[in-house]
Design a protein around this motif. Sequence first.
Motif, PDB file in Angstrom:
ATOM      1  N   LEU A 272       0.829  -1.202   0.000  1.00  0.00           N
ATOM      2  CA  LEU A 272       0.000   0.000   0.000  1.00  0.00           C
ATOM      3  C   LEU A 272       0.867   1.257   0.000  1.00  0.00           C
ATOM      4  CD1 LEU A 272      -2.725   1.545   0.408  1.00  0.00           C
ATOM      5  CD2 LEU A 272      -2.331   1.263   2.871  1.00  0.00           C
ATOM      6  N   LEU A 273       1.787   1.356   0.957  1.00  0.00           N
ATOM      7  CA  LEU A 273       2.567   2.585   1.095  1.00  0.00           C
ATOM      8  C   LEU A 273       3.550   2.759  -0.060  1.00  0.00           C
ATOM      9  CD1 LEU A 273       3.223   2.645   4.946  1.00  0.00           C
ATOM     10  CD2 LEU A 273       1.378   3.708   3.635  1.00  0.00           C
ATOM     11  N   GLU A 274       4.094   1.639  -0.562  1.00  0.00           N
ATOM     12  CA  GLU A 274       5.008   1.740  -1.702  1.00  0.00           C
ATOM     13  C   GLU A 274       4.301   2.283  -2.936  1.00  0.00           C
ATOM     14  OE1 GLU A 274       7.660  -1.211  -4.599  1.00  0.00           O
ATOM     15  OE2 GLU A 274       6.732  -1.993  -2.773  1.00  0.00           O
ATOM     16  N   HIS A 275       3.093   1.777  -3.202  1.00  0.00           N
ATOM     17  CA  HIS A 275       2.393   2.205  -4.415  1.00  0.00           C
ATOM     18  C   HIS A 275       1.718   3.559  -4.233  1.00  0.00           C
ATOM     19  CE1 HIS A 275       2.933  -1.314  -7.032  1.00  0.00           C
ATOM     20  NE2 HIS A 275       3.037  -1.981  -5.897  1.00  0.00           N
ATOM     21  N   VAL A 276       1.349   3.899  -3.023  1.00  0.00           N
ATOM     22  CA  VAL A 276       0.847   5.256  -2.774  1.00  0.00           C
ATOM     23  C   VAL A 276       1.969   6.259  -3.003  1.00  0.00           C
ATOM     24  CG1 VAL A 276       0.159   6.813  -0.923  1.00  0.00           C
ATOM     25  CG2 VAL A 276      -1.088   4.690  -1.276  1.00  0.00           C
ATOM     26  N   ARG A 277       3.161   5.944  -2.501  1.00  0.00           N
ATOM     27  CA  ARG A 277       4.293   6.834  -2.740  1.00  0.00           C
ATOM     28  C   ARG A 277       4.583   6.928  -4.239  1.00  0.00           C
ATOM     29  NH1 ARG A 277       5.895  11.130  -1.436  1.00  0.00           N
ATOM     30  NH2 ARG A 277       5.314  10.459   0.676  1.00  0.00           N
ATOM     31  N   GLY A 278       4.457   5.807  -4.958  1.00  0.00           N
ATOM     32  CA  GLY A 278       4.652   5.838  -6.399  1.00  0.00           C
ATOM     33  C   GLY A 278       3.630   6.718  -7.097  1.00  0.00           C
ATOM     34  N   ALA A 279       2.369   6.675  -6.634  1.00  0.00           N
ATOM     35  CA  ALA A 279       1.330   7.520  -7.222  1.00  0.00           C
ATOM     36  C   ALA A 279       1.620   8.990  -6.980  1.00  0.00           C
ATOM     37  CB  ALA A 279      -0.033   7.145  -6.648  1.00  0.00           C
ATOM     38  N   ILE A 280       2.142   9.309  -5.802  1.00  0.00           N
ATOM     39  CA  ILE A 280       2.452  10.704  -5.483  1.00  0.00           C
ATOM     40  C   ILE A 280       3.657  11.188  -6.285  1.00  0.00           C
ATOM     41  CG2 ILE A 280       3.235  12.242  -3.635  1.00  0.00           C
ATOM     42  CD1 ILE A 280       1.594  10.503  -1.697  1.00  0.00           C
TER      43      ILE A 280
END
Length: 531
Positions: A135-143
């Motif tokens: 979750l946090l890895e892909h949220v950071r990627g989206a940002i």
Amino acid sequence: MTLTGGPVDPEGWDFFVSYTGKDRAWAEWLAWQLEDAGHSVLIQAWDFVAGSDWAARMDQGIRLARRTIAVLSDAYLGSVYGAQEWRSAQVADPGGFARKLLPIRIEDCPRPGLLRTIVSIDLFGLTPEDARRRLLEHVRGAIDGRIKPPVAPSFPTPPREAPPARRPDFPTTQSPAVTRALNATWSSSKGRRATRRPAPADPAGPRPLGDPLTGHTAGVQSLAFSPDGQLLATASADTTVRLWNVTDPADPEPLGQPLDGNARLLSVAFSPDGQTLATTSDDTTVQLWDLTDPADPGPLGQPLTGHSDWVWSVAFSPDGQILATASDDKTVRLWDVAGRRRLGKPLTSDKAPMLAVAFSPDGKTLATGDDNKTQLWDLSDPARPQRLGTLLVTEPTRRRRLGARLTEEKAWVSSVAFSPDGRALATAGGDRAVWLWDVTDPARPQALGQPLTGHTDDVRSVAFAPDGRTLASASIDNTLRLWDVTDPARSQALGEPLTGHTDGVQSVAFAPDGRILASASTDSTVRLWRL
């Protein structure tokens, strides 16, 4: 206008969580993880308090949040309100360049219409730690707009020619029926595979054996070889244990029907005599299974109870009389296998979740791993274990952002393994490294050389080869690595990482003859490797 729902700036929230009532538990878990990582979140369950105009509040979320998280499930996709919310975010960013809509799938559901082309974050079939990491890895990627690995990728090397799908039969002038009989590996008189002489070492080096083992429908969390090397057990988040006949590792076969654990399974271990299998799960229990006839296994009585949270790891003592289990409830418990009862009081370590457990080869010492260290215990009296030395990784190597602060992550220990001679211990976990320790005197353990580095994400499993000269490590970076530990103080990598899994590798084990390595992955497969 004043906005609530976590700390926000005048421009609004970082995330608005769109979900249906059936998925409230998932929505709250997602919101908590995001706020814990420093993001601001608007979620109906927490922010639509008494006196709020829910329609106006929903409109605020859609308009003012930088991104909308759509919690995708079959129930959500059938919701009228859900469709309105995710479509509003999509209309505001039709090309997806700002990534205003983040679909998060919590079950294996279709993505109809416009959702089909938007990359989703899939969290189903994962453990909580893996789900949070993804979750946090892909949220950071989206940002940020990309996910670049923290270290340079390995230099590409030409793939070796694929091995035959199965071992060729020995040339013979006998009839096909006789040839098949000579190559049969099941002994009807004993109900076991016939014992065979180990094959010579493969001069070509480590390579995959045939196709991956498939059948599990969710991530495979743990695996273990039987003491005679003829069986492989795999435990999965799909709630099942599968047994595989690996007498011919180039042509493994499923054995019997899967065993249903009725909960996501996290760990599996064979007893030293191979007659019993132990599994642990997220329902807080430990189950023993009767493998007297491996083609027709069954549960041995009711599950062992006493833990109050997920049970991450299980191990039998070398004499098979004691079982050790490590749990998220911050305890390790010892069990009398024959009497199916708890032994003494639970072992605790600074009120930290317990993640890993292993017995020394002589059974006199127990190693436990928690969220920042490894603890050794004296088992001279199993009913009254005594604390020995503590192995502490003092230099965590990762940092994560919490709001405006940078904080060091703890180097939690997810795997511990003794060398076959009991003189060394390998530990691994959240610092992405493998540590070797001299435990000749378990009351005064000492680090051996420098940590083994090369993995680019958490290391989930370590295992020594039976001869003690090689160590294998498995990581969430989708790879396995082999290490020469002939001299543990001067260990070094053996060749390039083993690749082939498409998701994190959760568990690794050597066959008793040391010629075969098995790996289990969140990609729902198991792979065998010829060494």
